[in-house]
Design an enzyme around this catalytic site. Sequence first.
Site, PDB file in Angstrom:
ATOM      1  N   CYS A   1      -1.984   9.263  14.197  1.00 29.09           N
ATOM      2  CA  CYS A   1      -1.665   9.896  15.546  1.00 29.09           C
ATOM      3  C   CYS A   1      -2.523   9.293  16.713  1.00 29.09           C
ATOM      4  O   CYS A   1      -3.790   9.009  16.458  1.00 29.09           O
ATOM      5  CB  CYS A   1      -1.713  11.362  15.412  1.00 29.09           C
TER       6      CYS A   1
ATOM      7  N   ARG B   1      -1.929   1.879  16.673  1.00 31.29           N
ATOM      8  CA  ARG B   1      -2.332   2.863  15.430  1.00 31.29           C
ATOM      9  C   ARG B   1      -1.121   3.308  14.698  1.00 31.29           C
ATOM     10  O   ARG B   1      -1.370   3.832  13.313  1.00 31.29           O
ATOM     11  CB  ARG B   1      -2.802   4.495  16.145  1.00 31.29           C
TER      12      ARG B   1
ATOM     13  N   TRP C   1       2.384  10.200  13.631  1.00 34.91           N
ATOM     14  CA  TRP C   1       2.619   9.474  12.316  1.00 34.91           C
ATOM     15  C   TRP C   1       2.679  10.599  11.473  1.00 34.91           C
ATOM     16  O   TRP C   1       1.846  11.110  11.025  1.00 34.91           O
ATOM     17  CB  TRP C   1       1.248   8.489  11.927  1.00 34.91           C
TER      18      TRP C   1
ATOM     19  N   ASN D   1      -4.249  15.382  15.523  1.00 37.47           N
ATOM     20  CA  ASN D   1      -4.229  14.243  14.567  1.00 37.47           C
ATOM     21  C   ASN D   1      -4.870  15.018  13.417  1.00 37.47           C
ATOM     22  O   ASN D   1      -6.189  15.493  13.407  1.00 37.47           O
ATOM     23  CB  ASN D   1      -4.909  13.157  15.203  1.00 37.47           C
ATOM     24  N   GLY D   2      -4.449  14.778  12.228  1.00 36.78           N
ATOM     25  CA  GLY D   2      -5.257  14.890  11.081  1.00 36.78           C
ATOM     26  C   GLY D   2      -4.260  15.945  10.211  1.00 36.78           C
ATOM     27  O   GLY D   2      -3.198  16.147  10.221  1.00 36.78           O
TER      28      GLY D   2
ATOM     29  N   GLU E   1      -4.940 -10.473  -1.146  1.00 38.80           N
ATOM     30  CA  GLU E   1      -4.895 -10.435   0.279  1.00 38.80           C
ATOM     31  C   GLU E   1      -3.614 -11.107   1.077  1.00 38.80           C
ATOM     32  O   GLU E   1      -2.850 -10.395   1.889  1.00 38.80           O
ATOM     33  CB  GLU E   1      -6.070 -10.971   1.066  1.00 38.80           C
TER      34      GLU E   1
ATOM     35  N   LYS F   1      -0.597  -8.915   2.928  1.00 38.12           N
ATOM     36  CA  LYS F   1       0.027  -9.314   4.208  1.00 38.12           C
ATOM     37  C   LYS F   1       1.393  -9.469   4.213  1.00 38.12           C
ATOM     38  O   LYS F   1       2.125  -9.005   5.041  1.00 38.12           O
ATOM     39  CB  LYS F   1      -0.724 -10.516   4.719  1.00 38.12           C
TER      40      LYS F   1
ATOM     41  N   GLU G   1       3.249  -5.830   3.755  1.00 40.11           N
ATOM     42  CA  GLU G   1       3.055  -5.022   4.968  1.00 40.11           C
ATOM     43  C   GLU G   1       3.747  -5.395   6.029  1.00 40.11           C
ATOM     44  O   GLU G   1       4.318  -4.743   6.758  1.00 40.11           O
ATOM     45  CB  GLU G   1       1.750  -4.468   5.161  1.00 40.11           C
TER      46      GLU G   1
ATOM     47  N   HIS H   1      -0.790 -13.718 -19.574  1.00 36.58           N
ATOM     48  CA  HIS H   1      -0.748 -12.431 -20.118  1.00 36.58           C
ATOM     49  C   HIS H   1       0.470 -11.403 -19.886  1.00 36.58           C
ATOM     50  O   HIS H   1       0.222 -10.119 -20.093  1.00 36.58           O
ATOM     51  CB  HIS H   1      -2.089 -11.427 -20.242  1.00 36.58           C
TER      52      HIS H   1
ATOM     53  N   LYS I   1      -2.661   1.956  11.896  1.00 37.49           N
ATOM     54  CA  LYS I   1      -3.572   1.123  11.933  1.00 37.49           C
ATOM     55  C   LYS I   1      -4.900   1.694  11.428  1.00 37.49           C
ATOM     56  O   LYS I   1      -5.768   1.197  10.691  1.00 37.49           O
ATOM     57  CB  LYS I   1      -4.032   0.890  13.431  1.00 37.49           C
TER      58      LYS I   1
HETATM   59  O1  M6R Z   1     -10.149   0.694   9.214  1.00 37.64           O
HETATM   60  P1  M6R Z   1     -10.201   0.013   7.648  1.00 37.64           P
HETATM   61  O2  M6R Z   1     -10.875  -1.327   7.662  1.00 37.64           O
HETATM   62  O3  M6R Z   1     -11.091   1.088   7.112  1.00 37.64           O
HETATM   63  O4  M6R Z   1      -8.768   0.065   7.156  1.00 37.64           O
HETATM   64  C1  M6R Z   1      -8.328  -0.106   5.729  1.00 37.64           C
HETATM   65  C2  M6R Z   1      -7.025  -0.270   5.461  1.00 37.64           C
HETATM   66  O5  M6R Z   1      -6.165   0.612   5.918  1.00 37.64           O
HETATM   67  C3  M6R Z   1      -6.437  -1.555   6.266  1.00 37.64           C
HETATM   68  O6  M6R Z   1      -7.422  -2.895   5.865  1.00 37.64           O
HETATM   69  C4  M6R Z   1      -5.127  -2.145   5.889  1.00 37.64           C
HETATM   70  O7  M6R Z   1      -4.977  -2.479   4.345  1.00 37.64           O
HETATM   71  C5  M6R Z   1      -4.567  -3.288   6.659  1.00 37.64           C
HETATM   72  N1  M6R Z   1      -3.257  -2.595   7.412  1.00 37.64           N
HETATM   73  C6  M6R Z   1      -4.302  -4.407   5.952  1.00 37.64           C
HETATM   74  O8  M6R Z   1      -3.617  -5.477   6.801  1.00 37.64           O
END
Ligand code: M6R
Length: 626
Positions: A2, A27, A79, A105-106, A495, A499, A502, A518, A621
Amino acid sequence: MCGIVGYTGARPALSIVLDGLHRLEYRGYDSAGVAMVSDGELLVEKRAGKLANLEKALDELPSGCGMAEGTTGIGHTRWATHGSPTDRNAHPHLSRDNGIAVIHNGIIENFAKLRVELEAAGIEFTSDTDTECVAHLLAEETAALDGGGRPEQRLAEAMRRVCRRLDGAFTLLAVDARAPGAVVGARRNSPLVVGRGTGENYLASDVAAFIEHTRDAIELGQDQVVLITPDSVEITDFDGRPAAGKDFHIDWDASAAEKGGYDCFMLKEIAEQPRALADTLRGRLGASGEIQLDEVRLSDQDLRDVDKVFIVACGTAYHSGLVAKYAIEHWTRLPCEVELASEFRYRDPVLDRSTLVVAISQSGETMDTLMALRHAKEQKARVLAICNTNGSSIPRESDAVLYTHAGPEIAVASTKAFLTQLVACYLVGLHLAQVRGIKYADEVSAVVEQLQAMPSKVDRVLETMEPVRELARALADSRSILFIGRHVGYPVALEGALKLKELAYMHAEGFAAGELKHGPIALVDQGTPVVCVVPSPAGRGVLHDKVVSNIQEVRARGARTIVIAEEGDEAVVPYANDLIYVPRTPTLLAPLVTAVPLQVFACEIAAARGHDVDQPRNLAKSVTVE
Ligand code: M6R
């Protein structure tokens, strides 16, 4: 997660609050709303979906309704956690008499119990959220204080009383129709910053919301309540004792948070990587060749006493930790374990004062990582943070900090933060090795020199990305894409797959190349794209040859192989359907170049599939809930 904005001053609050919400869009959110105090009345509008839906609803309000004239207001992008993303669950939430509006938020963990109590007292809830109970509790408390003090002081005192009853993590803002010119905020385990202006003040979940108006900010401490009016900022703890936040000056400018001519923030942030790496490396070597961290509340002896390293992080930051393990173990000869922060404390890890826990986080507010850090501290472990956000919770609660100077990362998909986290991890590994007497200053300088060559190597990778973009467009309709790698190439494969998941909402998986046989190799079918991350043949020949064999295995089963290899590596040519060369780089540092084509690849596929690259569905974010 949020986004929260509050404003009080002499200017119309609505446009300031909406601008702030736009700046917090990165965010991630699924509904939005505002509440303005105008002429002793509280005016609220909220809508599911993007800010455009809210703005359309605001445009349709009758002119002169007061919404655009109020000079005090709050705004929220939500969110969803409790209750689906609907108009009714969007914030702000109102007290029964419509006199108080609250945004949050939270997660309020004891909300179910509070709701039962409030319902027993005859209050009807109009949403499924945990937040609404705060609006009703504030109304109860301000009513109980009626007649005592000025209305804004009553609201602040009511907030303190309510906060003492709440469990969980929260940033709260409230306005009261009877207290025009005042916004009250509170925080526990969730960020809140004050922006100080002249004749006006701001509250926000992060500084991006008000950076175009002021650079003077105050970071609120844990369990604090703040009352802002146009001319004052009063901070107390939850018991009403005067308290102070942490003053700071915002040193990045507003343009750093703009797209700067790129189609999306992600593209801009990919392009910024050479500079981000250079900034993270700047000034890291002290006069006698020792690595400089940013904040150190640990002695060299504490670091010499370390007998084990744990890295905790989430998502992309976790992948940087997986790479770090190879470097830290190789350079320090200390055992190093990497753990998903969300799993860490639940398996009762063995920690004591000679354990060093490295918490990696771009935002510095990821709740899973923060909780892992707190668990580590409870067990007396030392904590070192690698973070991109100055003054955020994770570095604040750590014993030592190394900041990545990537600048603001707005796109949800992490790119420049990842590369700078890798550099920071290498620096931490070198620092440990040096303090512990395993590496001499000249050996450390030699690696730092190799690191200093990386910004221009990443630049060269970026200059050669057009074929990668073409390939991405050609593969945009694939059902699934697999990624394989060994050693530090394995986290890069993970990674690359993350990417793609997401951004492109496509099935993608990363595997350790040796593990394929395996089980996962059964996924390979005629034409299945498999991205293969190949280590340098110069570094570790055996490793290189093994990966070349793995490429042959998947090709023999019909895979379309997309090979990322070092310039001059001829051995891979016969087995690559598509070949992406990256500059020659020492094995441990190779992820700094091999990860970049995978970022570009995912970004382009997502764009070709018509997705919102900067704000992928369902994601936020900064993930400030567990
Ligand atoms: O702010 P942070 O680095 O702690 O966030 C960790 C993950 O939420 C963040 O890296 C997330 O996996 C990204 N969206 C990946 O691109």
